[in-house]
Design an enzyme around this catalytic site. Sequence first.
Site, short mmCIF file in Angstrom:
data_model
loop_
_atom_site.label_atom_id
_atom_site.label_comp_id
_atom_site.label_asym_id
_atom_site.label_seq_id
_atom_site.Cartn_x
_atom_site.Cartn_y
_atom_site.Cartn_z
N CYS A 165 0.82 -1.23 0.00
CA CYS A 165 0.00 0.00 0.00
C CYS A 165 0.85 1.28 0.00
CB CYS A 165 -0.96 0.01 1.19
SG CYS A 165 -0.29 -0.68 2.70
N GLN A 216 2.01 5.70 8.76
CA GLN A 216 1.09 4.67 8.29
C GLN A 216 0.03 4.31 9.33
OE1 GLN A 216 4.75 2.52 6.01
NE2 GLN A 216 2.89 1.30 6.17
N ASN A 220 -5.19 3.31 2.37
CA ASN A 220 -4.41 2.08 2.19
C ASN A 220 -5.28 0.87 1.87
OD1 ASN A 220 -4.82 3.00 5.09
ND2 ASN A 220 -4.61 0.80 5.39
N LYS A 269 10.47 -3.31 1.01
CA LYS A 269 9.43 -3.47 -0.02
C LYS A 269 9.27 -2.19 -0.82
CE LYS A 269 6.51 -6.49 2.72
NZ LYS A 269 5.23 -6.51 3.45
N HIS A 312 -2.70 6.22 4.81
CA HIS A 312 -1.26 6.37 5.00
C HIS A 312 -0.84 7.74 4.45
CE1 HIS A 312 -1.18 2.28 6.10
NE2 HIS A 312 -0.52 1.74 5.09
N1 LIG Z 1 -4.40 -3.76 5.28
C1 LIG Z 1 -3.80 -3.20 4.25
O1 LIG Z 1 -3.82 -1.95 4.08
C2 LIG Z 1 -3.11 -4.04 3.22
C3 LIG Z 1 -2.70 -3.44 2.05
C4 LIG Z 1 -2.08 -4.21 1.07
C5 LIG Z 1 -1.90 -5.57 1.30
N2 LIG Z 1 -2.28 -6.13 2.46
C6 LIG Z 1 -2.07 -7.58 2.63
O2 LIG Z 1 -3.30 -8.27 2.57
C7 LIG Z 1 -3.29 -9.38 3.45
C8 LIG Z 1 -4.49 -9.32 4.40
O3 LIG Z 1 -4.46 -8.12 5.11
P1 LIG Z 1 -5.67 -7.60 6.01
O4 LIG Z 1 -5.23 -6.28 6.48
O5 LIG Z 1 -6.99 -7.71 5.30
O6 LIG Z 1 -5.64 -8.67 7.23
P2 LIG Z 1 -6.81 -9.12 8.23
O7 LIG Z 1 -7.80 -8.04 8.46
O8 LIG Z 1 -6.11 -9.71 9.39
O9 LIG Z 1 -7.56 -10.32 7.43
C9 LIG Z 1 -6.96 -11.54 7.15
C10 LIG Z 1 -7.91 -12.41 6.33
O10 LIG Z 1 -7.25 -13.64 5.99
C11 LIG Z 1 -8.06 -14.73 6.38
N3 LIG Z 1 -7.24 -15.90 6.68
C12 LIG Z 1 -6.30 -16.03 7.65
N4 LIG Z 1 -5.78 -17.28 7.63
C13 LIG Z 1 -6.39 -17.94 6.61
C14 LIG Z 1 -6.29 -19.27 6.10
N5 LIG Z 1 -5.44 -20.17 6.63
N6 LIG Z 1 -7.07 -19.63 5.04
C15 LIG Z 1 -7.93 -18.72 4.51
N7 LIG Z 1 -8.08 -17.46 4.97
C16 LIG Z 1 -7.32 -17.07 6.01
C17 LIG Z 1 -8.81 -14.22 7.58
O11 LIG Z 1 -9.94 -15.03 7.83
P3 LIG Z 1 -10.59 -15.22 9.33
O12 LIG Z 1 -11.54 -14.08 9.51
O13 LIG Z 1 -11.30 -16.53 9.21
O14 LIG Z 1 -9.47 -15.22 10.32
C18 LIG Z 1 -9.17 -12.82 7.09
O15 LIG Z 1 -10.25 -12.88 6.18
C19 LIG Z 1 -1.93 -9.37 4.13
O16 LIG Z 1 -1.08 -10.25 3.45
C20 LIG Z 1 -1.48 -7.94 3.98
O17 LIG Z 1 -0.08 -7.83 3.95
C21 LIG Z 1 -2.91 -5.41 3.43
#
Ligand SMILES: NC(=O)c1ccc[n+]([C@@H]2O[C@H](COP(=O)([O-])OP(=O)(O)OC[C@H]3O[C@@H](n4cnc5c(N)ncnc54)[C@H](OP(=O)(O)O)[C@@H]3O)[C@@H](O)[C@H]2O)c1
Length: 349
Positions: A129, A156, A317, A214, A244
């Site tokens: 992001c 951030q 973000n 990154k 951010h």
């Molecule tokens: N947040 C940002 O601004 C952002 C920006 C760019 C990229 N990202 C990337 O996107 C990814 C997710 O980020 P997030 O912020 O959305 O995290 P988050 O709110 O913690 O959500 C994580 C998601 O992954 C699911 N999950 C976890 N373990 C799993 C498994 N074994 N099988 C299937 N689903 C699973 C969770 O499901 P449950 O509800 O069942 O636990 C939840 O839906 C990360 O890799 C992060 O680096 C995030």
Amino acid sequence: VSGYRVGVVGATGAVGSTILEVLAERDFPVSELVPFASNRSAGKRVSFDGSEREIRPLSPDSIQGLDLAISSAGGSVSAEWAPRLADAGAVVVDNTSYWRMHDDVPLVVAGVNDDAVDAHRGIVANPNCTTMEMIVALKPIWDEAGIERIVVSTYQSVSGTGRRAIEELRTQARAILDGDRPESEVFPHQVAFNVIPQVEMFSDGDDYTTEERKVVNETRKILGTGEELGISATCVRVPVVTGHSESVNVQTRDELSPDACRELLARSDGIVVVDAPADGIYPLAIDAEGSDEVLVGRIRRDASHERCLNLWVVGDNLRKGAATNAVQVAELLHQRGQVRAAREPVRVG
Ligand SMILES: NC(=O)c1ccc[n+]([C@@H]2O[C@H](COP(=O)([O-])OP(=O)(O)OC[C@H]3O[C@@H](n4cnc5c(N)ncnc54)[C@H](OP(=O)(O)O)[C@@H]3O)[C@@H](O)[C@H]2O)c1
């Protein structure tokens, strides 16, 4: 009606739930939406475009028949499941860091390097992001005047770390206002009423964090350059829920005045110039939240160098930084006939 069978992996997460919203908002051609999350969420429901869908766990059976999968469930889930989804016939747009630097995986910012998508072999990666919003702001400058060096310091928000991090900020803020000492589980230190000069981890004795690495590596990959583009990043976590902010110092190859830069950015897609500082008008995280555009302001000459400008860049973000770009990449794949159903349209209704 024709459309695609679209899987959203991580559909209960901060990014995944935003992907569901953005797919519906932008009328992406979805014939069936299949939300996936961990076993903990199996059987729960999420809403998409006004109706409820049951969440499924990832399994060899459950991933069959998808045309497109947008994944944001963490690097280890994508490491295992993105190739499996691709083998099962879906094109995967992946939001995690796992595939971004792989040679066979294009790293695409819609509106910046759209043509890179054509080289995909089943997986397309969405950048980090922080990189995403900086590169949206800098690409017009790159094209117009060239860039030799970038020094960026970030501010951030906690939603960049996901749902649990948002909860941690709220819980800590309440505890402190009640006179209690809060616990920190998600972040290495108290994040409420604090500023933490660490985003992600210091690995293997590196004195830069993985987030800072990154920004450097992904920016170079997207712009198709190597070490000739100097980049120095300091990534900092602040107690903001979403949005951010980045202080960007950019050294151009050719001279570019602040006025010319302002005009250039104002006519560029995906950017809104918010720059009347004497009236208190500049980009704010709370204004960027919910917006797909990157806000740029405080455009000014760096008095210490004749070819350096300072900019203040702010973006949501969860939207352009993650979900909106992922859906825009899906749109590029659709427009270019690179989603399976474009060759074999799924007929429904
Ligand atoms: N947040 C940002 O601004 C952002 C920006 C760019 C990229 N990202 C990337 O996107 C990814 C997710 O980020 P997030 O912020 O959305 O995290 P988050 O709110 O913690 O959500 C994580 C998601 O992954 C699911 N999950 C976890 N373990 C799993 C498994 N074994 N099988 C299937 N689903 C699973 C969770 O499901 P449950 O509800 O069942 O636990 C939840 O839906 C990360 O890799 C992060 O680096 C995030």
